[in-house]
Design a protein around this motif. Structure first.
Motif, mmCIF file in Angstrom:
data_model
loop_
_atom_site.group_PDB
_atom_site.id
_atom_site.type_symbol
_atom_site.label_atom_id
_atom_site.label_comp_id
_atom_site.label_asym_id
_atom_site.label_seq_id
_atom_site.Cartn_x
_atom_site.Cartn_y
_atom_site.Cartn_z
ATOM 1 N N ILE A 99 0.829 -1.189 0.000
ATOM 2 C CA ILE A 99 0.000 0.000 0.000
ATOM 3 C C ILE A 99 0.872 1.249 0.000
ATOM 4 O O ILE A 99 1.786 1.386 0.816
ATOM 5 N N VAL A 100 0.564 2.158 -0.900
ATOM 6 C CA VAL A 100 1.291 3.415 -1.037
ATOM 7 C C VAL A 100 0.328 4.559 -0.727
ATOM 8 O O VAL A 100 -0.766 4.624 -1.293
ATOM 9 N N GLY A 101 0.718 5.452 0.174
ATOM 10 C CA GLY A 101 -0.078 6.631 0.457
ATOM 11 C C GLY A 101 0.524 7.864 -0.186
ATOM 12 O O GLY A 101 1.743 8.042 -0.190
ATOM 13 N N GLY A 102 -0.324 8.717 -0.756
ATOM 14 C CA GLY A 102 0.161 9.940 -1.389
ATOM 15 C C GLY A 102 -0.997 10.768 -1.894
ATOM 16 O O GLY A 102 -2.165 10.450 -1.636
ATOM 17 N N LEU A 103 -0.693 11.817 -2.616
ATOM 18 C CA LEU A 103 -1.720 12.676 -3.208
ATOM 19 C C LEU A 103 -1.352 12.978 -4.654
ATOM 20 O O LEU A 103 -0.202 13.329 -4.951
ATOM 21 N N THR A 104 -2.318 12.824 -5.524
ATOM 22 C CA THR A 104 -2.156 13.229 -6.913
ATOM 23 C C THR A 104 -3.006 14.471 -7.163
ATOM 24 O O THR A 104 -3.898 14.797 -6.376
ATOM 25 N N SER A 105 -2.758 15.137 -8.267
ATOM 26 C CA SER A 105 -3.426 16.414 -8.525
ATOM 27 C C SER A 105 -4.870 16.250 -8.960
ATOM 28 O O SER A 105 -5.725 17.081 -8.663
ATOM 29 N N GLY A 106 -5.148 15.188 -9.691
ATOM 30 C CA GLY A 106 -6.479 15.018 -10.270
ATOM 31 C C GLY A 106 -6.685 15.797 -11.542
ATOM 32 O O GLY A 106 -7.654 15.574 -12.271
ATOM 33 N N THR A 107 -5.773 16.729 -11.854
ATOM 34 C CA THR A 107 -5.915 17.570 -13.043
ATOM 35 C C THR A 107 -4.844 17.281 -14.088
ATOM 36 O O THR A 107 -5.122 17.300 -15.290
ATOM 37 N N ASP A 108 -3.629 17.021 -13.652
ATOM 38 C CA ASP A 108 -2.540 16.698 -14.584
ATOM 39 C C ASP A 108 -2.456 15.176 -14.697
ATOM 40 O O ASP A 108 -1.728 14.511 -13.951
ATOM 41 N N LYS A 109 -3.196 14.633 -15.631
ATOM 42 C CA LYS A 109 -3.338 13.178 -15.731
ATOM 43 C C LYS A 109 -2.014 12.482 -16.022
ATOM 44 O O LYS A 109 -1.729 11.409 -15.477
ATOM 45 N N ALA A 110 -1.208 13.078 -16.879
ATOM 46 C CA ALA A 110 0.070 12.449 -17.233
ATOM 47 C C ALA A 110 1.003 12.424 -16.029
ATOM 48 O O ALA A 110 1.656 11.410 -15.755
ATOM 49 N N SER A 111 1.075 13.525 -15.301
ATOM 50 C CA SER A 111 1.934 13.585 -14.122
ATOM 51 C C SER A 111 1.446 12.630 -13.041
ATOM 52 O O SER A 111 2.246 11.949 -12.390
ATOM 53 N N ASP A 112 0.126 12.567 -12.858
ATOM 54 C CA ASP A 112 -0.442 11.648 -11.867
ATOM 55 C C ASP A 112 -0.112 10.202 -12.219
ATOM 56 O O ASP A 112 0.269 9.403 -11.359
ATOM 57 N N ALA A 113 -0.261 9.857 -13.498
ATOM 58 C CA ALA A 113 0.027 8.491 -13.936
ATOM 59 C C ALA A 113 1.503 8.152 -13.708
ATOM 60 O O ALA A 113 1.836 7.052 -13.259
ATOM 61 N N ALA A 114 2.383 9.100 -14.000
ATOM 62 C CA ALA A 114 3.824 8.862 -13.810
ATOM 63 C C ALA A 114 4.153 8.699 -12.335
ATOM 64 O O ALA A 114 4.976 7.846 -11.956
ATOM 65 N N GLN A 115 3.514 9.512 -11.487
ATOM 66 C CA GLN A 115 3.753 9.429 -10.044
ATOM 67 C C GLN A 115 3.360 8.054 -9.508
ATOM 68 O O GLN A 115 4.129 7.412 -8.780
ATOM 69 N N VAL A 116 2.179 7.592 -9.874
ATOM 70 C CA VAL A 116 1.696 6.299 -9.388
ATOM 71 C C VAL A 116 2.497 5.157 -10.005
ATOM 72 O O VAL A 116 2.844 4.187 -9.325
ATOM 73 N N ALA A 117 2.811 5.271 -11.297
ATOM 74 C CA ALA A 117 3.555 4.209 -11.982
ATOM 75 C C ALA A 117 4.921 3.989 -11.348
ATOM 76 O O ALA A 117 5.415 2.852 -11.296
ATOM 77 N N SER A 118 5.544 5.057 -10.838
ATOM 78 C CA SER A 118 6.868 4.905 -10.233
ATOM 79 C C SER A 118 6.819 4.006 -9.005
ATOM 80 O O SER A 118 7.809 3.328 -8.683
ATOM 81 N N PHE A 119 5.673 3.967 -8.318
ATOM 82 C CA PHE A 119 5.507 3.070 -7.167
ATOM 83 C C PHE A 119 5.040 1.690 -7.613
ATOM 84 O O PHE A 119 5.428 0.675 -7.018
ATOM 85 N N ALA A 120 4.207 1.646 -8.644
ATOM 86 C CA ALA A 120 3.769 0.348 -9.157
ATOM 87 C C ALA A 120 4.959 -0.460 -9.668
ATOM 88 O O ALA A 120 5.027 -1.679 -9.497
ATOM 89 N N GLU A 121 5.919 0.221 -10.261
ATOM 90 C CA GLU A 121 7.086 -0.465 -10.832
ATOM 91 C C GLU A 121 7.950 -1.135 -9.774
ATOM 92 O O GLU A 121 8.674 -2.089 -10.080
ATOM 93 N N VAL A 122 7.898 -0.654 -8.523
ATOM 94 C CA VAL A 122 8.703 -1.271 -7.464
ATOM 95 C C VAL A 122 7.860 -2.173 -6.567
ATOM 96 O O VAL A 122 8.333 -2.615 -5.512
ATOM 97 N N GLY A 123 6.595 -2.453 -6.970
ATOM 98 C CA GLY A 123 5.801 -3.437 -6.244
ATOM 99 C C GLY A 123 4.533 -2.943 -5.597
ATOM 100 O O GLY A 123 3.802 -3.731 -4.989
ATOM 101 N N GLY A 124 4.228 -1.649 -5.687
ATOM 102 C CA GLY A 124 2.996 -1.145 -5.108
ATOM 103 C C GLY A 124 1.773 -1.732 -5.786
ATOM 104 O O GLY A 124 1.738 -1.858 -7.011
ATOM 105 N N THR A 125 0.759 -2.106 -4.988
ATOM 106 C CA THR A 125 -0.470 -2.693 -5.557
ATOM 107 C C THR A 125 -1.715 -1.869 -5.248
ATOM 108 O O THR A 125 -2.738 -2.039 -5.893
ATOM 109 N N TRP A 126 -1.638 -1.007 -4.229
ATOM 110 C CA TRP A 126 -2.741 -0.097 -3.884
ATOM 111 C C TRP A 126 -2.185 1.314 -3.728
ATOM 112 O O TRP A 126 -1.166 1.506 -3.058
#
Length: 281
Positions: free
Chosen positions: A229-256
């Motif tokens: 589980i990863v806790g954080g905040l995304t902007s909700g408006t910059d979709k590309a930046s939000d996706a990159a932020q979350v993907a960086s955690f998914a790539e190291v094993g984050g599932t939620w």
């Protein structure tokens, strides 16, 4: 990666009708979970005003009745300040009420808001750790529906049997929170169904998660699914930046990904982020 909203249960979020409606809105917008903090009291730094605090478990019951699909649960319950047998009844009832959607987040908790010391509870972290491990053993045995006797340092049970059993089998999922770089919580988490890493001093980075998961995985002997589980905040408006932020955690094993709000956030900010929908990978 799955996505959830995570909010306090006090201040503007102390109204159970409102919180249940927010969870319903989150479900409608495609979020996968809706989680609540679990405090008996809370002190906001620099404020002398008394805080309006709700019971998160009653709120979770309201959420269960207002939603159909999303996962729900406390993030996280400090088990040492609860009676494990009372919690066993509450968790099973909520699992049945939600038709198997409960996730049980647990941890030591802290005494930052004097949630232990104001009520005569244990302030020593080692003692709380012992109570947490004993509490988990009792809780999961009571979930089994079998007769349980237990003799520990902090709890004793004598030939008790709890029915009904949870709807979810083999048990309600247990996610364990812990503050990195302390190692004991992560050895504990390896025994259960998920880990929620936190850090007091700063936000965790993907590199931190890589180190944490390497350590936790090395302690793990089970082959069952394990959530990260990863806790954080995304902007909700910059979709590309939000996706990159979350993907960086998914790539190291984050599932939620938990969109984690704090007392400083307003109802309007939370509702707006809910309606912007989860990040899209």
């Amino acid at each position: 990666m799955q996505f959830a909203i995570d909010i306090p249960h006090f201040g503007p979020f102390s109204d159970p009708h409102l919180v249940a409606e927010l969870a319903h809105e989150a479900e409608e917008e495609g979020w996968d979970g809706f989680f609540l903090w679990d405090h008996i009291n809370y002190r906001i730094a620099g404020s002398s005003e008394p805080l309006v605090v709700a019971d998160p478990w009653i709120q979770l019951a309201a959420i269960a009745l207002r939603t159909k699909r999303i996962k729900i649960g406390p993030m996280v319950t400090p088990l040492p300040r609860r009676q494990p047998w009372k919690l066993a009844r509450e968790t099973v009832t909520l699992d049945l009420l939600s038709e198997g959607r409960l996730i049980f987040g647990i941890g030591l908790g802290s005494d930052r808001s004097r949630e232990y010391s104001d009520f005569g509870g244990p302030t020593d972290a080692k003692v709380r750790g012992e109570m947490l491990d004993e509490g988990l053993a009792i809780l999961t045995q009571l979930w089994s529906g079998e007769e349980v006797s237990y003799k520990g340092q902090h709890y004793q049970l004598s030939q008790v049997q709890f029915l009904p059993k949870p709807l979810q089998q083999p048990r309600i999922p247990i996610w364990v929170a812990g503050n990195w770089p302390h190692k004991k919580p992560f050895r504990r988490a390896a025994q259960w169904d998920g880990v929620f890493p936190l850090m007091v001093e700063r936000a965790l980075t993907p590199d931190d998660f890589r180190e944490i998961l390497d350590y936790t995985s090395a302690q793990r002997t089970l082959t069952t699914p394990f959530e990260v589980i990863v806790g954080g905040l995304t902007s909700g408006t910059d979709k590309a930046s939000d996706a990159a932020q979350v993907a960086s955690f998914a790539e190291v094993g984050g599932t939620w990904w938990l969109e984690s709000f704090y007392p400083r956030h307003t109802l309007e900010q939370v509702r707006q982020r809910i309606h912007q929908g989860p990040p899209q990978l």
